[in-house]
Design a protein around this motif. Sequence first.
Motif, PDB file in Angstrom:
ATOM      1  N   ILE A 208      26.929  33.208   0.933  1.00  0.00           N
ATOM      2  CA  ILE A 208      27.047  32.099  -0.021  1.00  0.00           C
ATOM      3  C   ILE A 208      28.262  32.407  -0.882  1.00  0.00           C
ATOM      4  N   CYS A 209      29.218  31.503  -0.870  1.00  0.00           N
ATOM      5  CA  CYS A 209      30.458  31.776  -1.580  1.00  0.00           C
ATOM      6  C   CYS A 209      31.174  30.467  -1.887  1.00  0.00           C
ATOM      7  N   THR A 210      32.360  30.602  -2.438  1.00  0.00           N
ATOM      8  CA  THR A 210      33.244  29.463  -2.631  1.00  0.00           C
ATOM      9  C   THR A 210      34.405  29.613  -1.648  1.00  0.00           C
ATOM     10  N   LEU A 211      34.679  28.557  -0.901  1.00  0.00           N
ATOM     11  CA  LEU A 211      35.752  28.566   0.089  1.00  0.00           C
ATOM     12  C   LEU A 211      36.659  27.377  -0.184  1.00  0.00           C
ATOM     13  N   ASN A 212      37.933  27.666  -0.422  1.00  0.00           N
ATOM     14  CA  ASN A 212      38.874  26.603  -0.804  1.00  0.00           C
ATOM     15  C   ASN A 212      38.341  25.799  -1.989  1.00  0.00           C
ATOM     16  N   ARG A 213      37.717  26.519  -2.939  1.00  0.00           N
ATOM     17  CA  ARG A 213      37.204  25.967  -4.196  1.00  0.00           C
ATOM     18  C   ARG A 213      35.924  25.160  -4.039  1.00  0.00           C
ATOM     19  N   ASN A 214      35.370  25.090  -2.841  1.00  0.00           N
ATOM     20  CA  ASN A 214      34.122  24.364  -2.607  1.00  0.00           C
ATOM     21  C   ASN A 214      32.989  25.339  -2.318  1.00  0.00           C
TER      22      ASN A 214
ATOM     23  N   PRO B 277      25.251  23.482  -1.162  1.00  0.00           N
ATOM     24  CA  PRO B 277      26.655  23.626  -0.779  1.00  0.00           C
ATOM     25  C   PRO B 277      27.274  22.281  -0.417  1.00  0.00           C
ATOM     26  N   CYS B 278      28.593  22.211  -0.449  1.00  0.00           N
ATOM     27  CA  CYS B 278      29.280  21.036   0.073  1.00  0.00           C
ATOM     28  C   CYS B 278      29.255  21.039   1.593  1.00  0.00           C
ATOM     29  N   SER B 279      29.336  22.247   2.181  1.00  0.00           N
ATOM     30  CA  SER B 279      29.398  22.359   3.640  1.00  0.00           C
ATOM     31  C   SER B 279      28.661  23.597   4.106  1.00  0.00           C
ATOM     32  N   ILE B 280      28.264  23.551   5.369  1.00  0.00           N
ATOM     33  CA  ILE B 280      27.764  24.730   6.066  1.00  0.00           C
ATOM     34  C   ILE B 280      28.801  25.085   7.128  1.00  0.00           C
ATOM     35  N   ILE B 281      29.319  26.291   7.055  1.00  0.00           N
ATOM     36  CA  ILE B 281      30.344  26.750   7.987  1.00  0.00           C
ATOM     37  C   ILE B 281      29.684  27.629   9.050  1.00  0.00           C
ATOM     38  N   LEU B 282      29.963  27.325  10.314  1.00  0.00           N
ATOM     39  CA  LEU B 282      29.434  28.104  11.436  1.00  0.00           C
ATOM     40  C   LEU B 282      30.577  28.882  12.063  1.00  0.00           C
ATOM     41  N   PHE B 283      30.428  30.206  12.116  1.00  0.00           N
ATOM     42  CA  PHE B 283      31.471  31.074  12.665  1.00  0.00           C
ATOM     43  C   PHE B 283      30.912  31.792  13.889  1.00  0.00           C
TER      44      PHE B 283
ATOM     45  N   GLY C  81      34.196  22.528 -14.701  1.00  0.00           N
ATOM     46  CA  GLY C  81      35.096  23.161 -13.749  1.00  0.00           C
ATOM     47  C   GLY C  81      34.566  23.060 -12.330  1.00  0.00           C
ATOM     48  N   ASP C  82      33.253  23.232 -12.175  1.00  0.00           N
ATOM     49  CA  ASP C  82      32.644  23.150 -10.851  1.00  0.00           C
ATOM     50  C   ASP C  82      32.784  21.750 -10.272  1.00  0.00           C
ATOM     51  N   TYR C  83      32.669  20.730 -11.125  1.00  0.00           N
ATOM     52  CA  TYR C  83      32.813  19.345 -10.653  1.00  0.00           C
ATOM     53  C   TYR C  83      34.200  19.110 -10.067  1.00  0.00           C
ATOM     54  N   TRP C  84      35.218  19.636 -10.751  1.00  0.00           N
ATOM     55  CA  TRP C  84      36.595  19.429 -10.296  1.00  0.00           C
ATOM     56  C   TRP C  84      37.053  20.505  -9.315  1.00  0.00           C
ATOM     57  N   ASN C  85      36.116  21.372  -8.864  1.00  0.00           N
ATOM     58  CA  ASN C  85      36.469  22.470  -7.946  1.00  0.00           C
ATOM     59  C   ASN C  85      37.552  23.365  -8.546  1.00  0.00           C
ATOM     60  N   ALA C  86      37.492  23.551  -9.855  1.00  0.00           N
ATOM     61  CA  ALA C  86      38.491  24.358 -10.555  1.00  0.00           C
ATOM     62  C   ALA C  86      37.836  25.628 -11.080  1.00  0.00           C
ATOM     63  N   PRO C  87      38.459  26.790 -10.922  1.00  0.00           N
ATOM     64  CA  PRO C  87      37.900  28.009 -11.516  1.00  0.00           C
ATOM     65  C   PRO C  87      37.928  27.914 -13.032  1.00  0.00           C
ATOM     66  N   THR C  88      36.926  28.466 -13.684  1.00  0.00           N
ATOM     67  CA  THR C  88      36.865  28.478 -15.138  1.00  0.00           C
ATOM     68  C   THR C  88      37.377  29.813 -15.653  1.00  0.00           C
TER      69      THR C  88
ATOM     70  N   SER D 227      27.033  30.459  -6.179  1.00  0.00           N
ATOM     71  CA  SER D 227      28.421  30.896  -6.138  1.00  0.00           C
ATOM     72  C   SER D 227      29.229  30.036  -7.097  1.00  0.00           C
ATOM     73  N   LEU D 228      29.914  30.663  -8.054  1.00  0.00           N
ATOM     74  CA  LEU D 228      30.665  29.932  -9.068  1.00  0.00           C
ATOM     75  C   LEU D 228      32.056  30.519  -9.173  1.00  0.00           C
ATOM     76  N   LEU D 229      33.053  29.645  -9.163  1.00  0.00           N
ATOM     77  CA  LEU D 229      34.445  30.083  -9.183  1.00  0.00           C
ATOM     78  C   LEU D 229      34.874  30.340 -10.626  1.00  0.00           C
ATOM     79  N   THR D 230      35.174  31.597 -10.957  1.00  0.00           N
ATOM     80  CA  THR D 230      35.577  31.955 -12.321  1.00  0.00           C
ATOM     81  C   THR D 230      36.717  32.967 -12.294  1.00  0.00           C
ATOM     82  N   LEU D 231      37.452  33.027 -13.393  1.00  0.00           N
ATOM     83  CA  LEU D 231      38.497  34.028 -13.612  1.00  0.00           C
ATOM     84  C   LEU D 231      38.206  34.701 -14.949  1.00  0.00           C
ATOM     85  N   GLU D 232      38.154  36.014 -14.960  1.00  0.00           N
ATOM     86  CA  GLU D 232      37.792  36.746 -16.180  1.00  0.00           C
ATOM     87  C   GLU D 232      39.036  37.158 -16.954  1.00  0.00           C
ATOM     88  N   HIS D 233      38.987  36.991 -18.265  1.00  0.00           N
ATOM     89  CA  HIS D 233      40.029  37.524 -19.136  1.00  0.00           C
ATOM     90  C   HIS D 233      39.376  38.335 -20.253  1.00  0.00           C
TER      91      HIS D 233
END
Length: 457
Positions: free
Chosen positions: A102-108, A152-158, A419-426, A443-449
């Motif tokens: 479970i992750c974020t891929l291309n911001r999704n 998720p937005c998608s299920i990826i099969l590898f 941020g999650d709505y716009w697929n943007a890291p916070t 899974s949440l896209l974030t940047l730590e400062h």
Amino acid sequence: MAEPDAVELAKQRCRAVMDMIEALPTSTNITVSSSRTLHKLALRELNFLSRCSSSSSTPLSLNIGHLEAIVHILQHPSVAGISRVCKPIPSSCLKAVYVDIICTLNRNPVWIIVSDRKPRYISWHRGHRSKGLKSRLEEVVDAARSLQALEPCSIILFFSHGLDQFILERLRDEFRATEFNFNFSDMDFDFSEIDDDWVNVLPRRYKEACVLEIKVNDRNCGITSSNFNSKLCSTGVDELEILDKYVERDLGVPFCSVVKAMKPNPMIGIEDLESTSLEHLLDDTDLINFDTTALIALVSGISNGCVAKLLATPEDELKQKYKSNYDFVIDQVMSEIQKPILVELSSFLSGKRGIICQSVHSEFKELVTMCGGPYEKSRANYLLKHIIMVVPDMASKRMMCLPTTRKLALKNKIVFGTGDYWNAPTLTANMSFVRAVSQTGMSLLTLEHRPRALTGD
């Protein structure tokens, strides 16, 4: 029957995977528990192999190829926010389903299922020893549509060894699966035969890999805002109008360097609000969502050259000024001396367009008005007027489906959910909230400062 030295070769593969788990890039933001899970699985396989004999007549059953494929995916530069790996997803109303990543891929937000089986061993219908790929995917898709907070937005099969044509057509017809371009290098790692007792690590090739995407819904990221009309909000600090006379000497050269490297605000006027839509932002892959801590870090006097002035101020005077926050401010001063924060933030923000939600806009204005000094107010005003775009309070459906608790406060859910709505890291220093979200499995896209405070400079 296992080939001579096949056990030793498999052991070497396990050790290589363990090394690669330790070396996963920090950009993945993989949780400690996920990293620990991967390491335990590799160690369990190594321990199993250590009990095997190369001369045994028992066929050697390996799981290491599956782990290799998972680590191969985790190394992808577009994979981030890894919150769960190789664990079932529990549900109160559904049977637990197993998802590899479970992750974020291309911001999704995505779920990823990995198979290292040869195509001839992948069955479509339920068999004696297998529930069949169709049955398993039905369970996963049902869970994805039911577990709203983890949706998720998608299920990826590898499929690392590819698929036969029959199953590929069934996936396309029954699950509307489409080919997914991972933009991967086709090489990861593999291992040579034993030669004079040496095992040589060679690239493993995934040229036969088949990667497919199943869309869970047309758009999973919902909206929870009573006042959202797809219109731009106005920007700027009304009571702190910027004047053209302010130059780099007043705002600070480091600050100006950072904001000049960012994409400017489109400068939409009040008269254009009714005719301007925000939907174009959905296609903008360069968005960064700021929380209040990030805005303060950008404008703070500590970040912008007043460190020497603070250190030259008598301790008693500083304690009287900052009271209980004295130690907090001094710690930040020492942190700034060791590593200037604007240099760090510049790597995140260069070429990006900044957005903030209305709640952050209001909170930031209030804090700057009450606690900011004249230079901090000037920087704040310039930032809001020319650089940052303000959007309405909104939050992704999955974020708002998380329970509101002390650690998952509604205010923070709105900020990070925007941020999650716009697929943007916070961009944030609020890591307690980030950890609380991660503990839910989301899974949440974030940047730590690092945090910075307003100093009255």
